[in-house]
Design a protein around this motif. Structure first.
Motif, PDB file in Angstrom:
ATOM      1  N   MET A 187       7.141   2.673  -0.149  1.00 22.30           N
ATOM      2  CA  MET A 187       6.924   3.936   0.513  1.00 22.30           C
ATOM      3  C   MET A 187       6.481   3.707   1.955  1.00 22.30           C
ATOM      4  SD  MET A 187       5.101   6.416  -2.293  1.00 22.30           S
ATOM      5  CE  MET A 187       4.737   7.615  -1.049  1.00 22.30           C
ATOM      6  N   ILE A 188       5.631   2.723   2.156  1.00 21.22           N
ATOM      7  CA  ILE A 188       5.135   2.455   3.505  1.00 21.22           C
ATOM      8  C   ILE A 188       6.301   2.076   4.409  1.00 21.22           C
ATOM      9  CG2 ILE A 188       3.654   0.922   4.866  1.00 21.22           C
ATOM     10  CD1 ILE A 188       2.226   3.097   3.140  1.00 21.22           C
ATOM     11  N   ARG A 189       7.142   1.212   3.945  1.00 18.30           N
ATOM     12  CA  ARG A 189       8.295   0.782   4.740  1.00 18.30           C
ATOM     13  C   ARG A 189       9.211   1.957   5.058  1.00 18.30           C
ATOM     14  NH1 ARG A 189      12.664  -3.707   2.832  1.00 18.30           N
ATOM     15  NH2 ARG A 189      13.918  -3.649   4.706  1.00 18.30           N
ATOM     16  N   ALA A 190       9.396   2.848   4.085  1.00 22.24           N
ATOM     17  CA  ALA A 190      10.273   4.002   4.282  1.00 22.24           C
ATOM     18  C   ALA A 190       9.756   4.948   5.365  1.00 22.24           C
ATOM     19  CB  ALA A 190      10.448   4.764   2.970  1.00 22.24           C
ATOM     20  N   THR A 191       8.450   4.929   5.623  1.00 21.95           N
ATOM     21  CA  THR A 191       7.889   5.785   6.669  1.00 21.95           C
ATOM     22  C   THR A 191       7.888   5.107   8.031  1.00 21.95           C
ATOM     23  OG1 THR A 191       5.605   5.046   6.325  1.00 21.95           O
ATOM     24  CG2 THR A 191       6.370   6.920   4.994  1.00 21.95           C
ATOM     25  N   GLY A 192       8.346   3.849   8.074  1.00 25.79           N
ATOM     26  CA  GLY A 192       8.404   3.131   9.336  1.00 25.79           C
ATOM     27  C   GLY A 192       7.133   2.366   9.668  1.00 25.79           C
ATOM     28  N   THR A 193       6.184   2.344   8.758  1.00 28.27           N
ATOM     29  CA  THR A 193       4.938   1.609   8.975  1.00 28.27           C
ATOM     30  C   THR A 193       5.140   0.163   8.540  1.00 28.27           C
ATOM     31  OG1 THR A 193       3.654   3.609   8.524  1.00 28.27           O
ATOM     32  CG2 THR A 193       2.492   1.504   8.384  1.00 28.27           C
ATOM     33  N   PRO A 194       4.823  -0.793   9.396  1.00 30.01           N
ATOM     34  CA  PRO A 194       4.952  -2.192   8.996  1.00 30.01           C
ATOM     35  C   PRO A 194       4.000  -2.520   7.833  1.00 30.01           C
ATOM     36  CG  PRO A 194       4.706  -2.011  11.377  1.00 30.01           C
ATOM     37  CD  PRO A 194       4.415  -0.654  10.803  1.00 30.01           C
ATOM     38  N   ALA A 195       4.485  -3.301   6.896  1.00 27.62           N
ATOM     39  CA  ALA A 195       3.672  -3.678   5.742  1.00 27.62           C
ATOM     40  C   ALA A 195       2.394  -4.379   6.178  1.00 27.62           C
ATOM     41  CB  ALA A 195       4.478  -4.567   4.796  1.00 27.62           C
ATOM     42  N   GLY A 196       2.473  -5.185   7.217  1.00 29.52           N
ATOM     43  CA  GLY A 196       1.295  -5.877   7.721  1.00 29.52           C
ATOM     44  C   GLY A 196       0.222  -4.932   8.232  1.00 29.52           C
ATOM     45  N   GLN A 197       0.632  -3.780   8.710  1.00 28.03           N
ATOM     46  CA  GLN A 197      -0.336  -2.787   9.175  1.00 28.03           C
ATOM     47  C   GLN A 197      -0.997  -2.073   7.991  1.00 28.03           C
ATOM     48  OE1 GLN A 197       1.315  -0.096  12.093  1.00 28.03           O
ATOM     49  NE2 GLN A 197      -0.258   1.442  11.691  1.00 28.03           N
ATOM     50  N   PHE A 198      -0.265  -1.923   6.921  1.00 26.84           N
ATOM     51  CA  PHE A 198      -0.782  -1.231   5.736  1.00 26.84           C
ATOM     52  C   PHE A 198      -1.703  -2.113   4.902  1.00 26.84           C
ATOM     53  CE2 PHE A 198      -0.214  -0.145   1.191  1.00 26.84           C
ATOM     54  CZ  PHE A 198      -0.805   1.113   1.211  1.00 26.84           C
ATOM     55  N   ALA A 199      -1.433  -3.403   4.857  1.00 24.26           N
ATOM     56  CA  ALA A 199      -2.174  -4.326   3.993  1.00 24.26           C
ATOM     57  C   ALA A 199      -3.689  -4.210   4.133  1.00 24.26           C
ATOM     58  CB  ALA A 199      -1.700  -5.758   4.216  1.00 24.26           C
ATOM     59  N   PRO A 200      -4.247  -4.195   5.343  1.00 28.45           N
ATOM     60  CA  PRO A 200      -5.705  -4.084   5.434  1.00 28.45           C
ATOM     61  C   PRO A 200      -6.239  -2.761   4.856  1.00 28.45           C
ATOM     62  CG  PRO A 200      -4.795  -4.796   7.532  1.00 28.45           C
ATOM     63  CD  PRO A 200      -3.642  -4.407   6.656  1.00 28.45           C
ATOM     64  N   MET A 201      -5.450  -1.715   4.919  1.00 31.64           N
ATOM     65  CA  MET A 201      -5.890  -0.425   4.390  1.00 31.64           C
ATOM     66  C   MET A 201      -6.046  -0.456   2.872  1.00 31.64           C
ATOM     67  SD  MET A 201      -3.720   2.338   6.533  1.00 31.64           S
ATOM     68  CE  MET A 201      -2.705   1.642   7.811  1.00 31.64           C
ATOM     69  N   VAL A 202      -5.174  -1.186   2.206  1.00 25.27           N
ATOM     70  CA  VAL A 202      -5.199  -1.205   0.743  1.00 25.27           C
ATOM     71  C   VAL A 202      -6.104  -2.314   0.196  1.00 25.27           C
ATOM     72  CG1 VAL A 202      -3.192  -2.683   0.324  1.00 25.27           C
ATOM     73  CG2 VAL A 202      -3.703  -0.837  -1.251  1.00 25.27           C
ATOM     74  N   THR A 203      -6.411  -3.294   1.008  1.00 26.31           N
ATOM     75  CA  THR A 203      -7.232  -4.412   0.550  1.00 26.31           C
ATOM     76  C   THR A 203      -8.588  -3.947   0.027  1.00 26.31           C
ATOM     77  OG1 THR A 203      -6.122  -5.936   2.029  1.00 26.31           O
ATOM     78  CG2 THR A 203      -8.291  -6.602   1.241  1.00 26.31           C
ATOM     79  N   GLY A 204      -9.232  -3.037   0.727  1.00 26.49           N
ATOM     80  CA  GLY A 204     -10.537  -2.534   0.290  1.00 26.49           C
ATOM     81  C   GLY A 204     -10.466  -1.862  -1.066  1.00 26.49           C
ATOM     82  N   ARG A 205      -9.433  -1.060  -1.285  1.00 22.90           N
ATOM     83  CA  ARG A 205      -9.298  -0.367  -2.570  1.00 22.90           C
ATOM     84  C   ARG A 205      -9.032  -1.359  -3.695  1.00 22.90           C
ATOM     85  NH1 ARG A 205     -11.135   2.052  -6.335  1.00 22.90           N
ATOM     86  NH2 ARG A 205      -9.718   3.003  -7.770  1.00 22.90           N
ATOM     87  N   LEU A 206      -8.175  -2.322  -3.454  1.00 28.50           N
ATOM     88  CA  LEU A 206      -7.891  -3.314  -4.492  1.00 28.50           C
ATOM     89  C   LEU A 206      -9.131  -4.151  -4.815  1.00 28.50           C
ATOM     90  CD1 LEU A 206      -4.317  -4.480  -3.469  1.00 28.50           C
ATOM     91  CD2 LEU A 206      -4.959  -3.006  -5.381  1.00 28.50           C
ATOM     92  N   THR A 207      -9.914  -4.473  -3.802  1.00 31.87           N
ATOM     93  CA  THR A 207     -11.164  -5.207  -4.025  1.00 31.87           C
ATOM     94  C   THR A 207     -12.115  -4.375  -4.886  1.00 31.87           C
ATOM     95  OG1 THR A 207     -10.899  -6.400  -1.951  1.00 31.87           O
ATOM     96  CG2 THR A 207     -13.119  -6.324  -2.880  1.00 31.87           C
ATOM     97  N   ALA A 208     -12.216  -3.096  -4.594  1.00 33.84           N
ATOM     98  CA  ALA A 208     -13.077  -2.211  -5.389  1.00 33.84           C
ATOM     99  C   ALA A 208     -12.585  -2.140  -6.831  1.00 33.84           C
ATOM    100  CB  ALA A 208     -13.112  -0.824  -4.765  1.00 33.84           C
ATOM    101  N   MET A 209     -11.276  -2.103  -7.019  1.00 30.69           N
ATOM    102  CA  MET A 209     -10.719  -2.043  -8.372  1.00 30.69           C
ATOM    103  C   MET A 209     -11.078  -3.302  -9.158  1.00 30.69           C
ATOM    104  SD  MET A 209      -7.007  -0.328  -7.549  1.00 30.69           S
ATOM    105  CE  MET A 209      -6.354  -0.594  -9.185  1.00 30.69           C
ATOM    106  N   LEU A 210     -11.061  -4.455  -8.510  1.00 33.73           N
ATOM    107  CA  LEU A 210     -11.445  -5.700  -9.196  1.00 33.73           C
ATOM    108  C   LEU A 210     -12.882  -5.617  -9.685  1.00 33.73           C
ATOM    109  CD1 LEU A 210      -9.812  -8.404  -6.903  1.00 33.73           C
ATOM    110  CD2 LEU A 210      -9.155  -7.781  -9.241  1.00 33.73           C
ATOM    111  N   GLY A 211     -13.741  -4.993  -8.905  1.00 30.38           N
ATOM    112  CA  GLY A 211     -15.127  -4.839  -9.306  1.00 30.38           C
ATOM    113  C   GLY A 211     -15.304  -3.926 -10.511  1.00 30.38           C
ATOM    114  N   GLU A 212     -14.332  -3.066 -10.768  1.00 33.75           N
ATOM    115  CA  GLU A 212     -14.386  -2.135 -11.893  1.00 33.75           C
ATOM    116  C   GLU A 212     -13.900  -2.754 -13.204  1.00 33.75           C
ATOM    117  OE1 GLU A 212     -12.056   1.225 -10.602  1.00 33.75           O
ATOM    118  OE2 GLU A 212     -13.303   1.520  -8.840  1.00 33.75           O
ATOM    119  N   LEU A 213     -13.267  -3.905 -13.143  1.00 34.94           N
ATOM    120  CA  LEU A 213     -12.688  -4.508 -14.343  1.00 34.94           C
ATOM    121  C   LEU A 213     -13.692  -4.817 -15.447  1.00 34.94           C
ATOM    122  CD1 LEU A 213      -9.860  -6.789 -12.928  1.00 34.94           C
ATOM    123  CD2 LEU A 213      -9.636  -4.665 -14.217  1.00 34.94           C
ATOM    124  N   PRO A 214     -14.874  -5.366 -15.152  1.00 34.61           N
ATOM    125  CA  PRO A 214     -15.826  -5.606 -16.253  1.00 34.61           C
ATOM    126  C   PRO A 214     -16.206  -4.322 -16.995  1.00 34.61           C
ATOM    127  CG  PRO A 214     -16.452  -6.886 -14.335  1.00 34.61           C
ATOM    128  CD  PRO A 214     -15.360  -5.946 -13.887  1.00 34.61           C
TER     129      PRO A 214
END
Length: 105
Positions: A1-28
């Motif tokens: 979806m990010i690519r389809a909007t013209g946003t480079p994946a490298g620009q999006f990666a830092p935005m999602v990193t925080g959420r994925l890190t938080a999700m890892l903390g929820e696993l236990p």
């Protein structure tokens, strides 16, 4: 979806990193919920997830991205709500996938 909007994946990666890190903390806590069978929603019920997922699929459609990988998740969320699990958390989905739940493994 990010690519389809013209946003480079490298620009999006830092935005999602925080959420994925938080999700890892929820696993236990999620693992403990699966083991105990107590699926507290903690602010994000399956009913809410199912409603929001429809928006995600609509966004895919709007930018011309095939949502084939996401439709099974939407179907599972909808099934969970239909079976009365709408006020539970994501860990409740494990029970729907387990063959004792009346669904093929």
């Amino acid at each position: 979806m990010i690519r389809a909007t013209g946003t480079p994946a490298g620009q999006f990666a830092p935005m999602v990193t925080g959420r994925l890190t938080a999700m890892l903390g929820e696993l236990p806590a999620m693992a403990a919920a699966v083991d105990s069978g107590e699926h507290d929603a903690d602010g994000s019920s399956l009913r809410m997830q199912a409603a929001g997922f429809g928006n995600l699929l609509a966004a895919c459609r709007d930018v011309g991205v095939d949502a084939a990988l996401m439709r099974p998740v939407r179907d599972l969320l909808d099934e969970a709500v239909a079976r009365g699990h709408g006020e539970e958390g994501l860990s409740a989905l494990v029970g729907l996938l387990h063959d004792d739940a009346g669904r093929p493994a």
